[in-house]
Write an enzyme that holds these catalytic residues in place. Sequence first.
Site, PDB file in Angstrom:
ATOM      1  N   ARG A 193      -7.912  -4.501  -3.072  1.00 45.88           N
ATOM      2  CA  ARG A 193      -7.483  -3.325  -3.842  1.00 45.88           C
ATOM      3  C   ARG A 193      -8.475  -3.103  -4.985  1.00 45.88           C
ATOM      4  O   ARG A 193      -8.279  -3.593  -6.091  1.00 45.88           O
ATOM      5  CB  ARG A 193      -6.065  -3.536  -4.383  1.00 45.88           C
ATOM      6  CG  ARG A 193      -5.037  -3.758  -3.306  1.00 45.88           C
ATOM      7  CD  ARG A 193      -3.637  -3.972  -3.831  1.00 45.88           C
ATOM      8  NE  ARG A 193      -2.839  -4.621  -2.808  1.00 45.88           N
ATOM      9  CZ  ARG A 193      -2.281  -4.010  -1.765  1.00 45.88           C
ATOM     10  NH1 ARG A 193      -2.403  -2.711  -1.628  1.00 45.88           N
ATOM     11  NH2 ARG A 193      -1.602  -4.679  -0.856  1.00 45.88           N
ATOM     12  N   CYS A 242       0.837  -1.213   0.000  1.00 48.24           N
ATOM     13  CA  CYS A 242       0.000   0.000   0.000  1.00 48.24           C
ATOM     14  C   CYS A 242       0.866   1.256   0.000  1.00 48.24           C
ATOM     15  O   CYS A 242       0.538   2.251  -0.657  1.00 48.24           O
ATOM     16  CB  CYS A 242      -0.920   0.017   1.223  1.00 48.24           C
ATOM     17  SG  CYS A 242      -2.001  -1.406   1.320  1.00 48.24           S
TER      18      CYS A 242
END
Length: 236
Positions: free
Chosen positions: A135, A52
Site C-alpha cells: 500500500r 482494499c
Amino acid sequence: MEENQAMSMPRIGESAPEFKAVTTQGNINFPADFKGSWVILFSHPADFTPVCTSEFMTFASMESKFAEVNCKLVGLSVDGLYSHIAWLRTIKEKISYKGMKDVEVKFPLIEDITMEVAKKYGMIQPGESNTKAVRAVFFIDPKGIIRTIIYYPLSLGRNFDELYRVVVALQAADSFGVAMPADWRPGDDVIVPTAGSCGVAKERMDGKEEGVTCHDWFFCTKKIAEDKVWAAVKKK
Ligand code: BEZ
C-alpha cells in the site's frame, strides 16, 4: 546484482517517473496529464480483498474533499482492467460499510498486470510480497515532483484523514514558507525558518519579532489563522 538492489525506488524531491497506462477512466499519460494539480498515486495489493475494499470506499467518499484542495487520486494494482471494473461495480452495487453505500469510484484505477509501473515506483517489496503491490502512497505536486511517500504493509489499511492532512500541510508549508510541527492541523502554530543571522535570532529570542514565540534559538513558532490556511489551500 541482487534483485533488491536492481529495483528503483523514486525518492522525495525527484520528478515522478513517467508512464502511460490503461485505467478504468481511459488511458493516462502520467504525470503529464496531472500537471497543475496535486495528485496522490497509490497502490493496493489486490481487487476483491477486504482491506482494499474498505480503503476504496473511504477514498472515493472523500474524493470531493481532495478535489477542493486541488488534489486528484489515481489508484493502481497489478490486476487487469476487467477485474478492476467488476470489483468497482461490486462495491457500488453490493457493499455497505460504516455508513457508506452506493459508492462510485470515479478516479482512475490503473491496470498493471505486467507490474511495469509498480516496479518503477518501488511498490513491489519482495519481503512483503512478490506478486502484490504494497500500500504505497506518492504525493506529487503540480510540477510533477514527489513530495511525500508513505508505505503500509498488506495487513494495514491507510488512515485517509492523515493522507488529507499531508496534502493540506504540504500546500500550507509552501504558501507560507514555513514548516509544520508534529500533528499539525490548520489553525495550529507553525514553525518559522531558523533565523539567517545572529541579530535576527536575538531579536526573536528577545520577543521583538512580532507574532513569533521562541522556545529556544532554533525553535520558533507563529500562528497562522485557520481561515488563512484554508483560503491559501483551497484557492490553489
Ligand atoms: C486485503 O485488502 O484485505 C488484503 C489484500 C492482500 C493481502 C492481505 C489483505
